[in-house]
Design a protein around this motif. Sequence first.
Motif, PDB file in Angstrom:
ATOM      1  N   ASP A 138      -0.139  -7.061 -19.562  1.00 31.73           N
ATOM      2  CA  ASP A 138      -0.448  -8.029 -18.506  1.00 31.73           C
ATOM      3  C   ASP A 138       0.543  -7.959 -17.347  1.00 31.73           C
ATOM      4  O   ASP A 138       0.470  -8.756 -16.414  1.00 31.73           O
ATOM      5  CB  ASP A 138      -0.509  -9.452 -19.071  1.00 31.73           C
ATOM      6  CG  ASP A 138       0.799  -9.872 -19.729  1.00 31.73           C
ATOM      7  OD1 ASP A 138       1.676  -9.013 -19.961  1.00 31.73           O
ATOM      8  OD2 ASP A 138       0.935 -11.071 -20.034  1.00 31.73           O
ATOM      9  N   ASP A 139       1.445  -6.984 -17.384  1.00 32.00           N
ATOM     10  CA  ASP A 139       2.409  -6.799 -16.302  1.00 32.00           C
ATOM     11  C   ASP A 139       1.678  -6.330 -15.039  1.00 32.00           C
ATOM     12  O   ASP A 139       0.825  -5.438 -15.112  1.00 32.00           O
ATOM     13  CB  ASP A 139       3.453  -5.748 -16.712  1.00 32.00           C
ATOM     14  CG  ASP A 139       4.397  -5.426 -15.587  1.00 32.00           C
ATOM     15  OD1 ASP A 139       5.269  -6.266 -15.291  1.00 32.00           O
ATOM     16  OD2 ASP A 139       4.244  -4.345 -14.970  1.00 32.00           O
ATOM     17  N   LEU A 176      -0.925  -3.187 -14.682  1.00 34.03           N
ATOM     18  CA  LEU A 176      -2.322  -3.411 -14.323  1.00 34.03           C
ATOM     19  C   LEU A 176      -2.718  -2.615 -13.080  1.00 34.03           C
ATOM     20  O   LEU A 176      -3.812  -2.051 -13.003  1.00 34.03           O
ATOM     21  CB  LEU A 176      -2.577  -4.904 -14.103  1.00 34.03           C
ATOM     22  CG  LEU A 176      -2.504  -5.767 -15.364  1.00 34.03           C
ATOM     23  CD1 LEU A 176      -2.540  -7.243 -14.993  1.00 34.03           C
ATOM     24  CD2 LEU A 176      -3.611  -5.409 -16.337  1.00 34.03           C
ATOM     25  N   GLU A 236       3.484  -0.201 -20.617  1.00 33.71           N
ATOM     26  CA  GLU A 236       2.880  -1.164 -21.534  1.00 33.71           C
ATOM     27  C   GLU A 236       3.836  -1.511 -22.669  1.00 33.71           C
ATOM     28  O   GLU A 236       3.979  -2.685 -23.035  1.00 33.71           O
ATOM     29  CB  GLU A 236       1.571  -0.622 -22.101  1.00 33.71           C
ATOM     30  CG  GLU A 236       0.881  -1.611 -23.015  1.00 33.71           C
ATOM     31  CD  GLU A 236      -0.437  -1.101 -23.546  1.00 33.71           C
ATOM     32  OE1 GLU A 236      -1.218  -1.945 -24.006  1.00 33.71           O
ATOM     33  OE2 GLU A 236      -0.695   0.114 -23.514  1.00 33.71           O
TER      34      GLU A 236
END
Length: 99
Positions: A78-79, A83, A72
């Motif tokens: 949002d990678d 996720l 993160e």
Amino acid sequence: PCLGTLAGLLARQGRFEESEQTYLDAIEILSTSAPEDPPVGLLTAGLARVYRDTGRREESLECYRRALPLMEAGWGADDPDYLEAAAELAAIEDRQSPS
């Protein structure tokens, strides 16, 4: 990156002992120069999957919990890899929560 790819391939072939050792070797090598880099987290998430798939729940949870902050911090929440690992951690936690 090459050792991580090899470790993943070994896991997909069901060669979990070899995969585990390869992940551990790759993490050790990368951690000596860049212990906080997101790729260390990615490798650690791969190791967590090996532990998950071999029934080693506590070790898997520990690895996911180490991996996610690194991923993160480096790549953002949002990678896709972040996720995926977060969802896998949540699934393991949900399976063992009291009903």
